[in-house]
Design an enzyme around this catalytic site. Structure first.
Site: not given
Lengths: 419, 582
Positions: B280, B283, B300, B320, B359, B362, B367, B508
């Site tokens: 990151e 990036e 994240c 990102s 999560k 996710e 993807e 988190c």
């Protein structure tokens, strides 16, 4: 008994939406004379008249207007969410004398500095939404509403909003939530809507009938209004009369008129009177002793009830009080908004037990449990709706408990006999 | 602020004005019962359990919404008040399924606790159940409205704290139901799976979609190699499930516990947090070189990602392209790890232990299959792994500290603070500064971006370039910054270079999968635990992690390489709020 009429006088107009005939009958003259005074003078005139809210609580209208404080952006709401069973007087006013309500709203808005008014119409009255919108358009066109009313600097616009069919939204705080697009849940006072109402701005909420009597004060004078009725409850009142009565309908009489006089005016009881419910479904159910009750705020309070909306439902001796219990409890269960636990669950259990009783599966323990449930609801319900269930329930059990007990026993006996 | 003195149950107490009677009683050592009030949320006064008698006032008042007044005399527990409270509990219990023994909240249920406290031994009412189907359509959250008591906390947190507004009250009276709009299921709704509704549910009406049985099956299967990873925020919270204090670092015990459960390989998501930072930061520096597009927004938090795809599709180019640490490690486990050990990747079961219910969503995204299949097969929340540890009967508190397996588990202090709001930003700044300037960072602590505050802003000098950053936690707070970014975009300008967004309050550590109670106060203590570990570690910058360096040298090439992009980066697509499937 007096023959004074006001709202019902206007209601005789052939076309209630014809503004010219309303004006010819003296309509909007109250607005003329109110605009000649300062807002403070208008409020003090209303205070002197002694006018009290006709929606149920009987709060002094002048005091409510006076308590408007804070922000300059203010709202006036006409509460036309008439959901009380047996109550149909606001509908009568809106159908037959809509301009009187609009005149009252304009005076109230002038006195309190409201720029925008809403009429919150009960969802079950769709025809009223249409007729009222047309009345508003005529009043704007004739200069009684809108910009620079009657050539003054005072501007006030009125819009109609249609409710979704919830009884609880008749409560002013729930109504404001609904108007703002929220769920129709009541909120706690203070702060009162007159300080923090619609979108946090000062808001006056008045009942249809209350507003319709405001022009009287500015046409005939505060003293004239105060001289009618009984002390502490001046003026005229609309009564919704239904049930076992010869001519059900809306009747206009001075405050303090007795139940007996009203029943006579409505053509008399059909059959032998057994019970009368006064003030709506959330009011007590009386026995024949009620015939001598004067219908005003103080007398009804003394009798252990409330004048409420001024609804009277007469029941003759053919009525089974176990069925009255069932209908009443079912109403509460269907209309509880569900926000607070005691009312959400309490109404459900009460309706369940009442249904069992009425359908012949009742148990005597239910009667005590129903009282206990009411006790919880009175103590811990969020708003007056859940607390008020004690009025019908306890009055039914106190006055007609014997009948309900013998009904339960009789049904039990019949069941055993059938085996 | 003025102080007010009042009497509660005969005891004088002085508290600041505007305090509620409920809180004043708490200070006086009296716990007033409540089912709808929660210390983190605005009280609404729904349940009626907290009523008190105030001398001179008619009836009873709800103590949660009644402010103290000078000279007030309050009674919190008269015979009649106890009667009413018992009455409310009886009414609620009569409508509540009597399946406590099978309930996920058994022993932790607020209704059960109060029923016990008020000795509800039998019910005079006829019981009834709602007979509603349990909604298991969501990846992360199970919704069982038969158990709902309608307290409204989930509605509050979903609408006010998160502004997702996936669930709301529908219907009236005893038919009131908390549901997504139009009666859709959670899976088809706008829900972002953050799980904050679970955290605030007093009963077992909302809970995580468990994967415990599937994981046991994988562990018991001799042909499968179960490879696990542990997220940063888990290590300072799992101890609470076993009686340790919030913030107490238990990662060593957790490594040991996982081995004791029979898990074959234990890696650490902290490793891939370091990897995320390197990717990151690379990036970010590229965008600095090419002047944009700014701001770069972190990626994240999967709750935030779905939220962004749904409500801010115009900002997706700002997000990102880095996958989250969970998905980076998942991809590496099934590629690099499998190859380096000569394992068939199909035999690997990739398991992650997360503080988060999103999560689970996710890991199931289409993807996230860079290895050819799901990169992460199962996600367990902190609560679920604690259940598994309890099932085996492991004495967690007294476990010796274990170690993870090499290759994908070493980490720096920058990685561990990922679990706290502001941690990703701080970690990225530590690395970006050094990569951009080639100089060693003198002061690694960026304290301006730390803490529980909902929106934090700072300006950091990177070799003469002022970098404007913003850090938000809780999605209502994210909206404040995102609205500004969207407005900037319309006007062709930019107020920020870099933004960190975490879906849950505190980051988190406050995720929807964390131990309950998961209050803001506990989250703050967990955050302290993470910064303590950061300070104690020898390495505090991600790019200094030797396993990261080895990974690039042996497998990925360089940061931002083609291979890195294939395995560690992703893209996002605009999303409809509601799916309206059959």
């Amino acid at each position: 008994m007096s023959n004074i009429q006001y709202i019902t006088g206007f209601a005789t107009l052939e076309n209630p939406l014809d503004i010219d005939s309303f004006v010819a009958k003296g309509g909007f003259s109250g607005l003329h004379s109110a605009l000649a005074k300062t807002p403070a003078e208008v409020i003090s005139e209303v205070k002197r008249s002694g006018l009290r809210g006709r929606g149920g609580a009987g709060f002094p209208t002048g005091l409510k207007w006076e308590s408007v404080a804070g922000d300059d952006e203010r709202y006036l709401v006409c509460n036309a969410d008439e959901g009380e069973p047996g109550t149909f007087k606001d509908r009568f006013v809106l159908e037959h004398a809509p301009f009187l309500v609009l005149e009252g709203m304009a005076i109230a808005a002038y006195a309190t500095g409201a720029q925008t008014g809403y009429v919150y119409v009960r969802g079950e009255y769709p025809h009223v939404v249409a007729s009222l919108s047309s009345a508003i358009a005529s009043a704007v066109k004739a200069g009684y509403l809108g910009e620079h009313i009657l050539g003054s600097n005072f501007s006030f616009n009125v819009e109609v909003r249609k409710g979704g069919g919830s009884y609880v939204v008749g409560d002013e705080t729930a109504l404001l939530n609904s108007l703002m697009g929220n769920r129709g849940y009541p909120f706690l006072k203070p702060p009162f809507p007159t300080e923090k109402g619609l979108w946090g701005k000062p808001t006056i909420v008045n009942n249809v009938e209350t507003l319709a009597y405001v022009p009287y004060i500015f046409t005939h004078g505060a003293e004239a209004f105060a001289s009618i009725g009984s002390s502490g409850s001046p003026g005229l009142k609309l009564f919704s009369i239904s049930g076992h009565i010869a001519h059900p309908g809306v009747y206009e009489f001075p405050m303090g008129t007795t139940v007996r006089e009203l029943a006579a005016a409505a053509g008399g009881i059909l059959g032998n009177l057994k019970a009368v419910q006064i003030g709506g479904t959330a009011g007590p159910i009386f026995d024949t002793a009620a015939l001598d009750y004067p219908l005003d705020f103080a007398s009804m309070r003394k009798a252990g009830g409330a004048l409420g909306s001024g609804a009277l439902v007469f029941m003759n001796t053919t009525v089974n009080m176990a069925h009255v219990l069932e209908v009443t409890m079912r109403f509460f269960a269907e209309e509880s908004c569900g926000q607070c636990f005691p009312c959400r669950y309490g109404t459900r259990q009460l309706a369940f037990m009442a249904n069992k009783i009425a359908s012949g599966q009742g148990r005597l323990e239910y009667l005590d449990l129903m009282r206990d449930t009411t006790h919880v609801m009175v103590g811990a319900s969020f708003c007056p709706f859940g607390q008020s269930i004690a009025f019908p329930l306890e009055s039914l059990l106190d006055r007609f408990g014997d009948e309900i007990v013998s009904f339960i026993k009789q049904q039990e006996f019949l069941k055993e006999a059938a085996v | 602020m003025k102080n007010v003195t009042l009497t509660i149950n005969g005891k004088k107490i002085t508290v600041p004005e505007h305090t509620t009677v409920f809180s004043a009683a708490e200070k006086a050592g009296i716990s007033i019962p409540a089912l709808c009030r929660h210390e983190d949320l605005e009280p609404k006064g729904a349940c009626g359990m907290c009523i008190v008698k105030i001398e001179g006032q008619p009836g009873y008042k709800r103590s949660c919404v009644t402010a103290v007044e000078e000279g007030m005399e309050v009674l919190t527990s008269t015979a009649e008040i106890r009667d009413i409270r018992r009455g409310i509990l009886e009414l609620v219990l009569a409508a509540h399924p009597a399946d406590c023994l099978q309930c996920i909240k058994h022993g932790k249920c607020e209704l059960q606790t109060l029923a016990e406290r008020f000795e509800i031994r039998d019910l005079r009412y006829d019981r009834y159940t709602r007979g509603l189907p349990v909604d298991r359509s969501s990846f992360g959250i199970v919704r069982d409205m038969n158990k709902c008591i309608g307290c409204g906390r989930c509605v509050q947190v979903c609408n006010e704290v998160q502004t997702v507004a996936s669930i709301f009250f529908h219907g009236r009276g005893s038919n009131t139901i908390v549901s997504p709009a139009y009666g859709t299921t959670m899976g088809d709704s706008v829900c972002v799976n953050c799980g904050q509704c679970i955290v605030y549910c007093p009963v077992g009406a909302l809970y995580e979609k468990e994967a415990i049985e599937e994981v046991w099956k994988a562990i018991d299967d001799p042909d499968k190699i179960v490879v696990t990873q542990i997220a940063p925020a888990v290590r300072v919270a799992i101890g609470e499930e076993f009686g340790l204090e919030p913030g107490e670092l238990s990662i060593g015990k957790l490594y040991s516990a996982l081995k004791a459960l029979g898990i074959d390989v234990v890696f650490d998501t902290n490793f891939s947090a370091d990897l995320t930072i390197v990717e990151e930061a690379t990036e970010f520096l590229e965008r600095l070189k090419e002047s944009g597009p700014f701001p770069l927004i972190t990626s994240c938090s999967p709750g935030w990602i779905k939220f962004g795809e749904t409500f801010y599709p115009e900002l997706l180019e700002n997000v990102s392209s880095c996958k989250s640490p969970q998905q980076m490690l998942g991809a590496l486990i099934k590629t690099h790890y499998a190859e380096s050990r000569g394992l068939d990747r199909n035999k690997i079961v990739s398991l992650s232990i997360m503080p988060c219910t999103a999560k689970k969503f996710e890991a199931g995204r289409p993807e996230m299959r860079s290895s050819g299949a799901r990169d992460v097969d199962y996600v367990l929340t902190t609560r679920e792994i604690a259940r598994m540890i309890r099932q085996v009967g492991i004495d967690f508190r007294n476990l010796p500290d274990g170690t993870p397996d090499p290759l994908l588990s070493r980490y720096s202090g920058a990685a561990t603070i990922f679990g706290a709001s502001g941690g990703v930003m701080e970690a990225a700044l530590r690395t970006a500064y050094e990569l951009a300037t080639g100089k060693a960072l003198e002061k690694v602590d960026f304290v301006d971006v730390r803490g529980m505050t909902g929106v934090k802003e700072a300006e950091i000098d990177v070799d003469g370039t002022p970098i404007k950053v913003a850090v938000t936690n809780g999605l209502a707070n994210a909206r404040k910054i995102l609205d500004r970014v969207a407005e900037d975009k319309r006007r062709g300008r930019s107020s920020y270079h870099f933004i960190e967004i975490m879906a849950c309050a505190g980051g988190c550590v406050g995720g929807g999968g964390q131990p309950i109670p998961n209050t803001l106060a506990r989250r703050a203590r967990r955050i302290e635990g993470l910064y303590r570990e950061d300070r104690s570690l020898p390495l505090r910058k991600s790019h200094e992690n030797p396993e990261i360096r080895a990974l690039y040298a042996e497998f990925l090439g360089s940061p931002g390489s083609e291979k890195a992009h294939a395995l560690l980066h992703t893209k996002y697509s605009p999303r409809e709020q509601y799916q309206f499937s059959e």
